[in-house]
Enzyme design. Sequence first.
Site, PDB file in Angstrom:
ATOM      1  N   GLU A 199       0.868  -1.166   0.000  1.00  0.00           N
ATOM      2  CA  GLU A 199       0.000   0.000   0.000  1.00  0.00           C
ATOM      3  C   GLU A 199       0.913   1.226   0.000  1.00  0.00           C
ATOM      4  O   GLU A 199       1.848   1.297   0.807  1.00  0.00           O
ATOM      5  CB  GLU A 199      -0.887   0.052   1.248  1.00  0.00           C
ATOM      6  CG  GLU A 199      -1.843   1.236   1.186  1.00  0.00           C
ATOM      7  CD  GLU A 199      -2.633   1.500   2.464  1.00  0.00           C
ATOM      8  OE1 GLU A 199      -2.257   0.965   3.527  1.00  0.00           O
ATOM      9  OE2 GLU A 199      -3.628   2.246   2.388  1.00  0.00           O
ATOM     10  N   ARG A 252       6.652 -12.531   8.727  1.00  0.00           N
ATOM     11  CA  ARG A 252       7.335 -11.289   8.383  1.00  0.00           C
ATOM     12  C   ARG A 252       8.686 -11.242   9.095  1.00  0.00           C
ATOM     13  O   ARG A 252       8.917 -11.968  10.058  1.00  0.00           O
ATOM     14  CB  ARG A 252       6.483 -10.093   8.770  1.00  0.00           C
ATOM     15  CG  ARG A 252       6.174 -10.024  10.256  1.00  0.00           C
ATOM     16  CD  ARG A 252       5.732  -8.647  10.746  1.00  0.00           C
ATOM     17  NE  ARG A 252       5.453  -7.693   9.718  1.00  0.00           N
ATOM     18  CZ  ARG A 252       4.233  -7.281   9.362  1.00  0.00           C
ATOM     19  NH1 ARG A 252       3.180  -7.806   9.980  1.00  0.00           N
ATOM     20  NH2 ARG A 252       4.077  -6.380   8.437  1.00  0.00           N
ATOM     21  N   LYS A 263       5.465   0.521   9.976  1.00  0.00           N
ATOM     22  CA  LYS A 263       5.345   1.797   9.275  1.00  0.00           C
ATOM     23  C   LYS A 263       4.975   2.905  10.246  1.00  0.00           C
ATOM     24  O   LYS A 263       5.412   4.035  10.107  1.00  0.00           O
ATOM     25  CB  LYS A 263       4.278   1.703   8.183  1.00  0.00           C
ATOM     26  CG  LYS A 263       4.805   1.172   6.860  1.00  0.00           C
ATOM     27  CD  LYS A 263       3.721   1.236   5.795  1.00  0.00           C
ATOM     28  CE  LYS A 263       4.149   0.453   4.554  1.00  0.00           C
ATOM     29  NZ  LYS A 263       3.046   0.294   3.596  1.00  0.00           N
TER      30      LYS A 263
END
Length: 574
Positions: free
Chosen positions: A40, A276, A286
């Site tokens: 994104e 991850r 983020k």
Amino acid sequence: MSLETNAPPAPAPSDFIRELVTQHVAEKRYPKIHTRFPPEPNGYLHIGHAKSICLNFGIAHEFGGVCNLRMDDTNPTKEDIEYVESITTDVNWLIAGWADRCLGLTAAQLPFYASDYFDQLYDYAVALIRQGKAFVCDLSPADMETYRGAPDRPGKDSPFRNRTVEESLDLFTRMKNGEFPDGTRTLRAKIDMSSSNIWLRDPILYRIRHAEHHQTGAKWCLYPMYDFAHCLSDYIEGITHSICTLEFEVHRPLYDWILQNLALPRPLPHQYEFARLSLGYTVMSKRKLMQLVEEKLVTGWDDPRLPTISGLRRRGVTAEALRNFAYHIGITKYNGITDVAVLEHAVREDLNKRALRRLAVLKPIKLVITNFPEDQTEELDAVNNPEDEQAGKRKLPFSRELYIERDDFQEVPPPKFFRLKPGGEVRLKYAYIIKCDEVVKDANGHVIELRCTADLDSKTGGATAGRKVKGTIHWVSVAHAVDVEVRLYDRLFTVAEPDAEGDFKAHLNPHSLEIVTAKCEPSLNDAKPEARYQFERIGYFTLDKDARLSTNNPQLIFNRTITLKDTWAKVVQK
RNA sequence: UGCCCGAUGGUGUAACGGUAGCACAGCAGACUCUGAAUCUGUUUGUCAUGGUUCAAAUCCAUGUCGGGCAACCA
């Protein structure tokens, strides 16, 4: 010297996902393997994304397939064109010379956008409504939450769930036409409010957002949710293997439900999940990276101390090192924390092969060779890279007055100190063996100069060149030295798990950046931005993007990518 | 108190019922005009308890511990 090579990490890695792909290839399940990397555009990519990029592009590369870069841009309020640009740059940089030929939409190296499919997605939503599998719901956000229930408690059907197809169709059209304000209505899938999987409790498919979109402008005020857009974007692009991280595991039934309830003619994509990356001594979310940037605790998204791809690149880490790192950490479903030492090793291994050796003194002290003529300059031969004969040699000016590293002299040395000490001998790299005769101090007793004599026959090829002295140190000729700014970066955090508990910012390393003016050998005047340098006995360095390269005022700035391993420092600590 | 997913040396991983291996880190040594690199050697491990089996890290059961899931985020 090229920075990017075509050599993939060998042998090809293996993991549970690649094993599945191998099996699917053997079964000829798909005409071609097709993966995708779908960020994104709401932030900069980091090393965790690099892991995913290497996985997705790696699979495409190894199985003769294709990998699409796709902006998952379904939430215009959080996204920005700045991010789509940085993401595109970072991905292309990371795969250049390796898997760039696997990239979908290769011509201009442009990404795909989920927003390209908004029309088709809308049509799919209408199809779902027509089948009675989706309905427009008028519940407020607060009521929605109440009706949803909890993980251990079933939800309740929305009072609008049995609305007629016609009414939902009409309302959905009017939602699209902008007749209703944000938050007043949603489109929901009709699945099962008592499912043990929350994501199957009539999940929202579309919400109203009167917002400008960075790609579609003002065309839409109705935007699809991730779960609806993602599986269908995968389908539209012909993705075969949709690989994401573990937290989407519980979304997989919904991913499948949407695709299976739409009577789609082509083979359906499937979702696979892996763990991850978590790395020690840094943060990866983020949100936290954004916080560091916005609160100016770092200089920007590409601050060399950040684990962002742009930060690592600016720091001097090469794409190949990052790829090798990704190869070494593997792909599993186990959530562990990878030791930064693994990254550091991959970086050193790569830089050792490619870096040009140079002499630079970071914290200088003056040294005079008393038996060397005052106005004489000698040109010495120095090897550019002992690991690579092709890198050739250069000339190094030597004269009576030199700088050496302050740490390389100790008046009262500890045991096993191989460097310079009063009355001791040491070799000057590429030059002579010298002996320290005299220590000059200022009024406060600080050492300001060392006076030495050289064994003038001890240079390479000389009569006493073969003499063994325990230490070799680096140096720079005072008359020829070039002043450069050197930025010494260290870990951003002082603890391995800064986000384990409490405020992660409390663990920021106050010494993560030290700036010094170093004395460098003159050949560094020609330093190239794409080159990598090893300041011998110090570490690996590269030119910062801020360095001014004009010939008039060549303000050179070097970033330290990483130190050399320092066994001596560890001995001293003990 | 629900559902899903995990667990192999310090760390990350491999072994797919048949010798627990690799990398990083650590330690010791060799070599060295970089205390780097390179080379050699080496310490340390299958979450627990049962079961199946000639044989279990692997299959089964139970437990323990860890992660994820209740945005109109992705």
